[in-house]
Design a protein around this motif. Structure first.
Motif, PDB file in Angstrom:
ATOM      1  N   PHE A   1      49.943  60.623  15.428  1.00  0.00           N
ATOM      2  CA  PHE A   1      50.340  61.641  16.414  1.00  0.00           C
ATOM      3  C   PHE A   1      49.139  62.405  16.965  1.00  0.00           C
ATOM      4  CE2 PHE A   1      53.880  61.244  13.363  1.00  0.00           C
ATOM      5  CZ  PHE A   1      54.870  60.780  14.217  1.00  0.00           C
ATOM      6  N   LYS A   2      48.088  61.689  17.353  1.00  0.00           N
ATOM      7  CA  LYS A   2      46.884  62.321  17.874  1.00  0.00           C
ATOM      8  C   LYS A   2      46.592  61.796  19.280  1.00  0.00           C
ATOM      9  CE  LYS A   2      44.576  63.448  13.526  1.00  0.00           C
ATOM     10  NZ  LYS A   2      44.508  64.899  13.829  1.00  0.00           N
ATOM     11  N   PRO A   3      47.083  62.496  20.303  1.00  0.00           N
ATOM     12  CA  PRO A   3      46.866  62.034  21.685  1.00  0.00           C
ATOM     13  C   PRO A   3      45.400  61.892  22.048  1.00  0.00           C
ATOM     14  CG  PRO A   3      48.466  63.823  21.613  1.00  0.00           C
ATOM     15  CD  PRO A   3      47.874  63.728  20.247  1.00  0.00           C
ATOM     16  N   GLU A   4      44.549  62.777  21.518  1.00  0.00           N
ATOM     17  CA  GLU A   4      43.131  62.738  21.884  1.00  0.00           C
ATOM     18  C   GLU A   4      42.462  61.448  21.428  1.00  0.00           C
ATOM     19  OE1 GLU A   4      43.183  65.037  17.902  1.00  0.00           O
ATOM     20  OE2 GLU A   4      44.519  64.594  19.593  1.00  0.00           O
ATOM     21  N   TYR A   5      42.998  60.808  20.395  1.00  0.00           N
ATOM     22  CA  TYR A   5      42.470  59.511  19.963  1.00  0.00           C
ATOM     23  C   TYR A   5      43.014  58.369  20.822  1.00  0.00           C
ATOM     24  CZ  TYR A   5      40.085  61.051  15.695  1.00  0.00           C
ATOM     25  OH  TYR A   5      39.209  61.628  14.813  1.00  0.00           O
ATOM     26  N   ARG A   6      44.168  58.563  21.430  1.00  0.00           N
ATOM     27  CA  ARG A   6      44.763  57.508  22.261  1.00  0.00           C
ATOM     28  C   ARG A   6      44.193  57.475  23.674  1.00  0.00           C
ATOM     29  NH1 ARG A   6      49.732  59.848  20.042  1.00  0.00           N
ATOM     30  NH2 ARG A   6      50.304  60.621  22.109  1.00  0.00           N
TER      31      ARG A   6
END
Length: 264
Positions: free
Chosen positions: A72-77
Motif C-alpha cells: 500500500f505504498k503509492p510512492e513506490y508504484r
C-alpha cells in the motif's frame, strides 16, 4: 512506514489548492516532501529526464512497483508509469504549434510546482501529467527511496486474477468499481484508478488500436477520449474486457518474477 494522517491531509490540501498552504507547506517541509518550485526551459527538462532515466533501471522500477502494490505504498508504484512513458519519449527540441510542445506537452519555459508533482506520487501512485518534468521527478525520487524489504507478490497476483475474469463488456469504470469492492485488494478507490492507468501506460491493459507505451510513444493531447464524458487517461480509456490482459507485456516487465509468470 505509513504516512502520518496530518501529512496525508497536507498532501491532499496542497494537491487541490486549499488556501491553508502555509500550514501545509510547513508540514510537508517537516516531512521532507516539499520541493521548491523551479523555473526551467523545455530543453532543460529533457536533459533532466535523460539523466533520471539513465540513473534507474527496469528492474528497480518494477521491483518498487510490486513492493508498492503489496504494501500500500503509492510512492513506490509511481515510477513504473513514468519509466514506461520516458523510455519511448523521443529526444527532441521544443516543437510548439501553440503554447506547449506538440511532442511532450511541456511549455517552452515554465515555473514548475515540483511539490504538486510529488503529491501525485503519494496520493495517486501514477502519472497525472506526462511532461518531461513530471517524468524526471518521478524517476529521480524513486531512486532515492529506501530499498524494499522482502515481500511477496500476493496482492498483484490477486489483481491479475481479477483482471483475467473481466467480462467482455468490462470498461475501466466498471472495473474500477469492481476492484474497489474487492476485500483482498483493499485499496482506496483513487489509488486503484492510478493502478489501472499505470497498467495502461505499461501496455498490460491496452487495445489493438491503442497500445501502451511499451510499444510506441503517443504524445499527450494527440488522441481524443473514447467518449466526451470520459476522464480516463490514454490508452486504458479504450480498453474493454474483450481485450483482456496483454501477456506479452507481463512477460516483458515481470519475467524474473516466477510466481507472476506461473499465473499467465
Amino acid at each position: 512506514m505509513k504516512i502520518p494522517a496530518r501529512t496525508k491531509k497536507a498532501l491532499k490540501n496542497y494537491s487541490i489548492g486549499i488556501d491553508s498552504h502555509d500550514e501545509d507547506i510547513s508540514i510537508l517541509i517537516e516531512s521532507e516532501l516539499y520541493i521548491p518550485p523551479k523555473t526551467m526551459s523545455h530543453d532543460e527538462c529533457l536533459r533532466w529526464l535523460d539523466h533520471s532515466l539513465k540513473s534507474t533501471s527496469k528492474k528497480l522500477v518494477t521491483d518498487h512497483f510490486l513492493y508498492g502494490v503489496q504494501n500500500f505504498k503509492p510512492e513506490y508504484r509511481a515510477a513504473f508509469s513514468a519509466f514506461s512513458v520516458a523510455s519511448k519519449l523521443p529526444r527532441h527540441t521544443y516543437q510548439g504549434l501553440d503554447v506547449y510542445c506538440k511532442t511532450c506537452g511541456a511549455f517552452e519555459t515554465q515555473t514548475i510546482d515540483l511539490t504538486l508533482i510529488n503529491c501525485s506520487r503519494y496520493l495517486y501512485g501514477s502519472l497525472r501529467s506526462m511532461t518531461p518534468a513530471d517524468l524526471a521527478l518521478y524517476l529521480q525520487l524513486d531512486t532515492n527511496l529506501p530499498a524494499p524489504k522482502k515481500f511477496t507478490n500476493e496482492r498483484f497476483i490477486v489483481l491479475l486474477s481479477e483482471l483475467a475474469i473481466s467480462p467482455i463488456n468490462e470498461t475501466p469504470t466498471s472495473l474500477l468499481k469492481r476492484l474497489s469492492n474487492n476485500k483482498h485488494l483493499n485499496f482506496p478507490k483513487e489509488e486503484i484508478r492510478g493502478l489501472l492507468e499505470t497498467l495502461g501506460f505499461t501496455g498490460i491493459l491496452q487495445s489493438p488500436l491503442h497500445p501502451g507505451y511499451i510499444y510506441e510513444y503517443t504524445p499527450p493531447f494527440s488522441k481524443s477520449a473514447k467518449t466526451s464524458k470520459s476522464d480516463w487517461r490514454y490508452p486504458i480509456d479504450f480498453w474493454t474486457g474483450t481485450n483482456g490482459i496483454n501477456d506479452s507485456a507481463i512477460k516483458f516487465w515481470f519475467s524474473e518474477q516466477q510466481d507472476i509468470m506461473d499465473k499467465i
